[in-house]
Design a protein around this motif. Structure first.
Motif, PDB file in Angstrom:
ATOM      1  N   LYS A 138       0.809  -1.215   0.000  1.00 59.36           N
ATOM      2  CA  LYS A 138       0.000   0.000   0.000  1.00 59.36           C
ATOM      3  C   LYS A 138       0.847   1.273   0.000  1.00 59.36           C
ATOM      4  O   LYS A 138       0.319   2.382   0.042  1.00 59.36           O
ATOM      5  CB  LYS A 138      -0.935  -0.008   1.213  1.00 59.36           C
ATOM      6  CG  LYS A 138      -1.959  -1.142   1.154  1.00 59.36           C
ATOM      7  CD  LYS A 138      -2.885  -1.147   2.357  1.00 59.36           C
ATOM      8  CE  LYS A 138      -3.878  -2.302   2.275  1.00 59.36           C
ATOM      9  NZ  LYS A 138      -4.778  -2.361   3.462  1.00 59.36           N
ATOM     10  N   GLN A 142       4.050   3.732  -1.775  1.00 63.49           N
ATOM     11  CA  GLN A 142       4.247   4.290  -3.122  1.00 63.49           C
ATOM     12  C   GLN A 142       4.724   3.245  -4.127  1.00 63.49           C
ATOM     13  O   GLN A 142       4.167   3.124  -5.219  1.00 63.49           O
ATOM     14  CB  GLN A 142       5.293   5.409  -3.069  1.00 63.49           C
ATOM     15  CG  GLN A 142       4.819   6.711  -2.499  1.00 63.49           C
ATOM     16  CD  GLN A 142       5.821   7.811  -2.769  1.00 63.49           C
ATOM     17  OE1 GLN A 142       5.856   8.397  -3.849  1.00 63.49           O
ATOM     18  NE2 GLN A 142       6.664   8.080  -1.785  1.00 63.49           N
ATOM     19  N   ILE A 157       2.201   0.294  -4.749  1.00 64.12           N
ATOM     20  CA  ILE A 157       1.117   0.732  -5.646  1.00 64.12           C
ATOM     21  C   ILE A 157       1.629   0.838  -7.077  1.00 64.12           C
ATOM     22  O   ILE A 157       0.951   0.431  -8.034  1.00 64.12           O
ATOM     23  CB  ILE A 157       0.538   2.073  -5.164  1.00 64.12           C
ATOM     24  CG1 ILE A 157      -0.193   1.893  -3.829  1.00 64.12           C
ATOM     25  CG2 ILE A 157      -0.401   2.669  -6.205  1.00 64.12           C
ATOM     26  CD1 ILE A 157      -0.616   3.197  -3.176  1.00 64.12           C
ATOM     27  N   ALA A 168       0.428  -0.940 -10.537  1.00 66.62           N
ATOM     28  CA  ALA A 168      -0.032  -0.102 -11.644  1.00 66.62           C
ATOM     29  C   ALA A 168       0.636  -0.467 -12.966  1.00 66.62           C
ATOM     30  O   ALA A 168      -0.002  -0.406 -14.024  1.00 66.62           O
ATOM     31  CB  ALA A 168       0.229   1.370 -11.323  1.00 66.62           C
ATOM     32  N   TYR A 228       9.009   9.524  -5.437  1.00 69.81           N
ATOM     33  CA  TYR A 228       7.746  10.261  -5.496  1.00 69.81           C
ATOM     34  C   TYR A 228       6.810   9.577  -6.482  1.00 69.81           C
ATOM     35  O   TYR A 228       7.228   8.757  -7.317  1.00 69.81           O
ATOM     36  CB  TYR A 228       7.970  11.723  -5.907  1.00 69.81           C
ATOM     37  CG  TYR A 228       8.325  11.890  -7.367  1.00 69.81           C
ATOM     38  CD1 TYR A 228       7.345  12.198  -8.311  1.00 69.81           C
ATOM     39  CD2 TYR A 228       9.627  11.721  -7.826  1.00 69.81           C
ATOM     40  CE1 TYR A 228       7.654  12.323  -9.663  1.00 69.81           C
ATOM     41  CE2 TYR A 228       9.948  11.852  -9.159  1.00 69.81           C
ATOM     42  CZ  TYR A 228       8.955  12.153 -10.075  1.00 69.81           C
ATOM     43  OH  TYR A 228       9.259  12.268 -11.418  1.00 69.81           O
ATOM     44  N   SER A 229       5.532   9.907  -6.394  1.00 66.21           N
ATOM     45  CA  SER A 229       4.524   9.359  -7.294  1.00 66.21           C
ATOM     46  C   SER A 229       3.242  10.151  -7.100  1.00 66.21           C
ATOM     47  O   SER A 229       3.233  11.169  -6.404  1.00 66.21           O
ATOM     48  CB  SER A 229       4.285   7.872  -6.992  1.00 66.21           C
ATOM     49  OG  SER A 229       3.677   7.724  -5.716  1.00 66.21           O
ATOM     50  N   GLN A 230       2.152   9.645  -7.678  1.00 64.22           N
ATOM     51  CA  GLN A 230       0.844  10.282  -7.490  1.00 64.22           C
ATOM     52  C   GLN A 230       0.197   9.848  -6.176  1.00 64.22           C
ATOM     53  O   GLN A 230      -0.913  10.282  -5.859  1.00 64.22           O
ATOM     54  CB  GLN A 230      -0.092   9.926  -8.659  1.00 64.22           C
ATOM     55  CG  GLN A 230       0.361  10.444 -10.012  1.00 64.22           C
ATOM     56  CD  GLN A 230       1.151   9.401 -10.796  1.00 64.22           C
ATOM     57  OE1 GLN A 230       1.746   8.485 -10.224  1.00 64.22           O
ATOM     58  NE2 GLN A 230       1.163   9.533 -12.113  1.00 64.22           N
ATOM     59  N   ASN A 231       0.885   8.988  -5.420  1.00 63.82           N
ATOM     60  CA  ASN A 231       0.294   8.430  -4.200  1.00 63.82           C
ATOM     61  C   ASN A 231       1.186   8.647  -2.991  1.00 63.82           C
ATOM     62  O   ASN A 231       2.387   8.904  -3.120  1.00 63.82           O
ATOM     63  CB  ASN A 231       0.061   6.919  -4.388  1.00 63.82           C
ATOM     64  CG  ASN A 231      -0.801   6.607  -5.588  1.00 63.82           C
ATOM     65  OD1 ASN A 231      -1.999   6.832  -5.566  1.00 63.82           O
ATOM     66  ND2 ASN A 231      -0.189   6.099  -6.649  1.00 63.82           N
ATOM     67  N   GLY A 232       0.593   8.508  -1.814  1.00 65.74           N
ATOM     68  CA  GLY A 232       1.363   8.542  -0.587  1.00 65.74           C
ATOM     69  C   GLY A 232       1.810   9.932  -0.180  1.00 65.74           C
ATOM     70  O   GLY A 232       1.236  10.948  -0.595  1.00 65.74           O
ATOM     71  N   THR A 233       2.861   9.968   0.628  1.00 70.34           N
ATOM     72  CA  THR A 233       3.437  11.223   1.105  1.00 70.34           C
ATOM     73  C   THR A 233       4.789  11.416   0.447  1.00 70.34           C
ATOM     74  O   THR A 233       5.697  10.594   0.637  1.00 70.34           O
ATOM     75  CB  THR A 233       3.616  11.184   2.638  1.00 70.34           C
ATOM     76  OG1 THR A 233       2.352  10.952   3.251  1.00 70.34           O
ATOM     77  CG2 THR A 233       4.190  12.489   3.149  1.00 70.34           C
ATOM     78  N   LEU A 250       3.964  15.749  -4.312  1.00 74.97           N
ATOM     79  CA  LEU A 250       2.576  16.007  -3.911  1.00 74.97           C
ATOM     80  C   LEU A 250       2.495  17.143  -2.904  1.00 74.97           C
ATOM     81  O   LEU A 250       1.607  17.999  -2.987  1.00 74.97           O
ATOM     82  CB  LEU A 250       1.958  14.738  -3.317  1.00 74.97           C
ATOM     83  CG  LEU A 250       1.647  13.591  -4.287  1.00 74.97           C
ATOM     84  CD1 LEU A 250       0.991  12.445  -3.535  1.00 74.97           C
ATOM     85  CD2 LEU A 250       0.745  14.049  -5.421  1.00 74.97           C
ATOM     86  N   CYS A 283       4.262  12.164 -14.357  1.00 70.31           N
ATOM     87  CA  CYS A 283       3.572  12.101 -13.062  1.00 70.31           C
ATOM     88  C   CYS A 283       2.501  13.165 -12.941  1.00 70.31           C
ATOM     89  O   CYS A 283       1.401  12.910 -12.442  1.00 70.31           O
ATOM     90  CB  CYS A 283       4.583  12.231 -11.930  1.00 70.31           C
ATOM     91  SG  CYS A 283       3.867  12.199 -10.278  1.00 70.31           S
TER      92      CYS A 283
END
Length: 282
Positions: free
Chosen positions: A10, A12, A15, A19, A154-159, A163, A279
């Motif tokens: 669950k 970065q 996930i 994906a 980094y990604s589109q998810n998480g902290t 973001l 991203c």
């Protein structure tokens, strides 16, 4: 068809692996979050490994609260050292491949040239020390395992920085961003593709490998690129690390040399700004 157990599913990278998995039809992922498998419990690992069929384990689980680790040493070492050791032992006993993720924080940041895998390590934080201890435990127990060091994920998810910067640029008229820490942002899906490429190799050699996107940046450069791509009006002010104190010392320089992984697996690694644009959907 190969079944791949993904711990920390669950986060970065977990996930991202799910994906991009459709691009690698020869694999089926078995995602395991903390509710599915307690990787700090040897008995839980033994039970899970004996009741599930898989050919490889990718350990994405970790304690990643860099500043909190300075006061939560036991928690950091539990997840970053003891748990990987248990997983490495179980993977070896099961006869399956093991890939473990590590970090640029194992270095002291005093270099001026990209770090190779055999460069001297000297972590300056509890987080970095716990990750280095985990590396040694994994490879000492399971020499065929692969340790992947990465940086600035980094990604589109998480902290993550990308973001958080987008959020702050919408909220504030100006932001201070450190300009004297140099490294390379790593887009999680690019790292996921690299992992699948390693998993696809018929006989990957165990050991340590470095992966990040191509190029070099400071955190200020990273923020400026985000501002330009999103069209944010927020003004960015470059500041020194001394002007932005944190509980844990960040490496002043942590660029990773990726020659080994590119030669071993024929990887073509995207430039960091190109991946950032992907991203951000630009």
């Amino acid at each position: 068809m190969k079944n791949i157990l993904v711990t920390g599913s669950k986060g970065q990278l977990g996930i991202a692996l799910q994906a991009v998995s459709s691009r690698f039809p020869g694999f089926t992922l078995i995602p395991a979050g903390r509710d599915d498998l307690d990787i700090s419990d040897a008995d839980a690992i033994s039970d899970y490994f004996s009741s599930h069929d898989f050919d490889a384990v990718v350990n994405c689980a970790a304690y990643t609260e860099v500043d909190k680790a300075e006061t939560e040493e036991d928690a950091a070492f539990l997840l970053n050292f003891q748990a990987p050791l248990l997983l490495a032992e179980a993977a070896l006993a099961k006869g399956c491949m093991f890939i473990h993720l590590s970090t640029d924080y194992v270095f002291d940041g005093r270099s001026s040239r990209p770090y190779t895998e055999d460069a001297e390590t000297s972590p300056q934080t509890i987080y970095g020390a716990s990750k280095l201890r985990g590396e040694a435990a994994v490879l000492g127990t399971n020499p065929g395992a692969i340790v992947l060091r990465t940086s600035w994920l980094y990604s589109q998810n998480g902290t993550n920085f990308a973001l958080r910067m987008q959020e702050l640029m919408k909220e504030k008229e100006s932001l201070n961003v450190v300009f004297d820490q140099t490294g390379t942002p790593t887009y999680a899906p690019d790292l996921a593709v690299a992992i699948f490429t390693i998993l696809s190799h018929p006989a990957p050699e165990g050991g340590i490998y470095h992966f990040s996107n191509e190029g070099v940046a400071t955190w200020y450069d990273f923020a400026v690129a985000i501002k330009e791509l999103t069209g944010a009006a927020c003004k960015l002010q470059p500041v020194t690390s001394e002007q932005y104190p944190t509980a844990a010392m960040r490496p002043a320089y942590s660029v990773l040399n990726k020659g080994k992984i590119k030669a071993a697996f024929g990887l073509e690694i995207p430039y960091w700004k190109d991946s950032l644009a992907v991203c951000l959907g630009k």
